[in-house]
Motif scaffolding. Structure first.
Motif, mmCIF file in Angstrom:
data_model
loop_
_atom_site.group_PDB
_atom_site.id
_atom_site.type_symbol
_atom_site.label_atom_id
_atom_site.label_comp_id
_atom_site.label_asym_id
_atom_site.label_seq_id
_atom_site.Cartn_x
_atom_site.Cartn_y
_atom_site.Cartn_z
ATOM 1 N N UNK A 187 -4.262 6.938 5.859
ATOM 2 C CA UNK A 187 -4.355 7.057 4.404
ATOM 3 C C UNK A 187 -5.022 8.361 3.954
ATOM 4 N N UNK A 188 -6.206 8.664 4.487
ATOM 5 C CA UNK A 188 -6.945 9.846 4.042
ATOM 6 C C UNK A 188 -6.212 11.145 4.351
ATOM 7 N N UNK A 189 -5.455 11.157 5.446
ATOM 8 C CA UNK A 189 -4.664 12.343 5.799
ATOM 9 C C UNK A 189 -3.599 12.590 4.746
ATOM 10 N N UNK A 190 -2.929 11.524 4.326
ATOM 11 C CA UNK A 190 -1.902 11.655 3.283
ATOM 12 C C UNK A 190 -2.522 12.147 1.980
ATOM 13 N N UNK A 191 -3.616 11.527 1.568
ATOM 14 C CA UNK A 191 -4.261 11.888 0.299
ATOM 15 C C UNK A 191 -4.729 13.340 0.323
ATOM 16 N N UNK A 192 -5.198 13.813 1.464
ATOM 17 C CA UNK A 192 -5.723 15.168 1.581
ATOM 18 C C UNK A 192 -4.629 16.222 1.394
ATOM 19 N N UNK A 193 -3.394 15.907 1.774
ATOM 20 C CA UNK A 193 -2.344 16.933 1.792
ATOM 21 C C UNK A 193 -1.192 16.702 0.815
ATOM 22 N N UNK A 201 8.116 10.105 -3.832
ATOM 23 C CA UNK A 201 7.407 11.347 -4.161
ATOM 24 C C UNK A 201 6.664 11.882 -2.945
ATOM 25 N N UNK A 202 6.009 11.012 -2.204
ATOM 26 C CA UNK A 202 5.280 11.412 -1.001
ATOM 27 C C UNK A 202 6.118 11.182 0.244
ATOM 28 N N UNK A 203 6.825 10.061 0.286
ATOM 29 C CA UNK A 203 7.589 9.698 1.478
ATOM 30 C C UNK A 203 9.082 9.876 1.233
ATOM 31 N N UNK A 204 9.647 10.826 1.957
ATOM 32 C CA UNK A 204 11.085 11.030 1.875
ATOM 33 C C UNK A 204 11.824 9.822 2.456
ATOM 34 N N UNK A 205 11.197 9.224 3.470
ATOM 35 C CA UNK A 205 11.735 7.995 4.042
ATOM 36 C C UNK A 205 10.591 7.258 4.720
ATOM 37 N N UNK A 206 10.486 5.963 4.475
ATOM 38 C CA UNK A 206 9.498 5.120 5.148
ATOM 39 C C UNK A 206 10.167 3.792 5.456
ATOM 40 N N UNK A 247 10.479 -0.504 -1.938
ATOM 41 C CA UNK A 247 11.165 -0.655 -0.662
ATOM 42 C C UNK A 247 12.372 -1.574 -0.817
ATOM 43 N N UNK A 248 13.486 -1.166 -0.251
ATOM 44 C CA UNK A 248 14.627 -2.064 -0.126
ATOM 45 C C UNK A 248 14.213 -3.211 0.791
ATOM 46 N N UNK A 254 0.823 -1.213 0.000
ATOM 47 C CA UNK A 254 0.000 0.000 0.000
ATOM 48 C C UNK A 254 0.851 1.255 0.000
ATOM 49 N N UNK A 255 1.949 1.266 0.752
ATOM 50 C CA UNK A 255 2.811 2.451 0.789
ATOM 51 C C UNK A 255 3.407 2.758 -0.574
ATOM 52 N N UNK A 256 3.828 1.738 -1.289
ATOM 53 C CA UNK A 256 4.385 1.967 -2.621
ATOM 54 C C UNK A 256 3.338 2.562 -3.552
ATOM 55 N N UNK A 257 2.103 2.086 -3.447
ATOM 56 C CA UNK A 257 1.031 2.633 -4.279
ATOM 57 C C UNK A 257 0.686 4.057 -3.864
ATOM 58 N N UNK A 258 0.656 4.320 -2.567
ATOM 59 C CA UNK A 258 0.320 5.645 -2.069
ATOM 60 C C UNK A 258 1.397 6.657 -2.428
#
Length: 383
Positions: A297-303, A135-140, A109-110, A98-102
């Motif tokens: 999820x919705x918080x990320x999509x909103x911003x 693009x969204x996550x500088x690091x996860x 991910x390594x 899901x993170x890769x898609x988001x």
């Protein structure tokens, strides 16, 4: 990994001193200070091989590969710890997908599986998954740790000091899934979460206990985000006990606190520890892990597509500095990992990728930066 994400998991097991918190016995809802009279129903496991996965999991060593034990084909025969391990491996894989898609950058991910050689007192394995420069996550990062070993005198003393009687040389079994997501945008909050399980054996008064939680660390306050996040976790907790949310929110506010700054790291969430090792507790912990992305999820999509300024990015880096301060100075797990000579990359995998400190940085009165600081100094009731 043996010390992957010690930020969550060793915090439950071998905590070093931290800012004072109040953790009285709340036996009605199953949260307990460990005492010799508190006996858990989970049977001890003298063989580390029994907490390894019973079937092959993609990217993980099988039990047979690590210690040469016979595989168990029937899940119904698995013990509490084995079911917990199976759950965290499943959830880790789902989160990565899901993170890769988001993130949407196409980056992956390594994948870094590892094993620790099995000895007379234990062994272990784990899997570190890290995405950087998305693009969204500088690091996860999301990591699974499953280990067994013998308590050192220092570890036993630290546990005993926290109300869990332990003797040097006692065998422990531990497992955890922990994650942290550091977004690129200062308008998307950082998210941290974990679930963990720890058990001692060899003493009739010892048993298993669970911990975990989820919390949000924004650089800027968005009231809708805060309310939705806390209301979500209240509903999740209420499915299991009406008192859980109030108790676990308080625990979260107290733990993620920087006393030298007189401020909290973020706007909180839930944080629980010392929960009795029962099937009911495992059901709650599983619900928490399965709900992480639904809360975020919705918080990320909103911003994620909102424009931001250089000044806002600079403020995010300053707030990340506070995040790093907490990890390095106050978090019991990180401190334990650093003092015990663990793998530094695994210990620090939860750290923000880029941080900034500025001397005497003070927000402008009436600014958005001052607004978040008011909340961090005095936590609010959001749900």
């Amino acid at each position: 990994m043996a010390l992957l994400f010690v930020i969550c998991f060793w915090a439950a097991a071998f905590g070093l001193p931290k800012a004072p918190v109040s953790r009285g016995t709340i036996s009605r809802i199953g949260i307990r200070r460990y005492t010799p009279n508190h006996r858990c129903s989970t049977k001890s496991m003298s063989d580390f091989s029994r907490i390894l996965p019973s079937r092959p999991h993609q990217g993980y060593p099988t039990r047979a590969q690590v210690v040469g034990s016979e595989l168990v084909e029937n899940d119904k025969k698995l013990g509490l710890r084995e079911r917990f391990v199976s759950m965290i491996e499943r959830v880790q894989g789902e989160l990565i997908d899901e993170l890769e898609a988001l993130d949407g950058s196409g980056k992956k991910f390594i994948d870094s599986p590892w094993t620790r050689e099995s000895t007379g007192s234990g062994g272990g394995y784990g899997r570190t998954r890290v995405l950087e420069g998305g693009r969204v996550f500088e690091k996860a990062a999301a990591g699974v740790t499953v280990i067994s070993g013998a308590l050192s005198p220092e570890r036993a003393a630290a546990m005993s000091a926290r109300g869990r009687p332990a003797t040097p040389g006692a065998i422990y079994h531990a497992a955890a899934l922990s994650l942290v997501f550091h977004p690129e945008s200062p308008l998307v909050p950082t998210f941290r979460a974990d679930v963990r399980m720890f058990a001692l054996e060899g003493d009739e008064d010892t048993g298993a206990w669970f911990g975990g939680g989820a919390d949000l660390t924004p650089s800027y306050l968005d009231t809708q985000d805060a309310q939705e996040f806390h209301q979500f976790w209240k509903k999740t907790c209420d499915r299991h006990d009406a008192d859980y949310y109030t108790t676990f929110k308080k625990e979260c506010d107290e733990y993620f606190y920087l006393p030298a700054r007189n401020e909290h790291r973020g706007i909180g969430g839930i944080f629980f520890d010392d929960m009795e090792g029962t099937p009911e507790t495992l059901a709650f912990v599983t619900d928490v892990a399965d709900s992480w992305m639904d809360s975020y999820r919705d918080i990320v999509i909103r911003h994620r597509n909102q424009e931001y300024t250089k000044e806002q990015k600079d403020w995010q880096l300053l707030r990340r500095g506070r995040y790093a301060e907490f990890n390095m100075i106050w978090d019991r797990g990180v401190r334990f990992g650093l003092l015990s000579g663990g793998d530094i990359d695994r210990i620090m995998v939860s750290a923000p990728p880029v941080v900034r400190w500025a001397y005497n940085a003070t927000p402008v009165p009436g600014s958005k930066e001052e607004e978040i600081m008011e909340v961090l100094r005095s936590p609010r009731a959001w749900a």
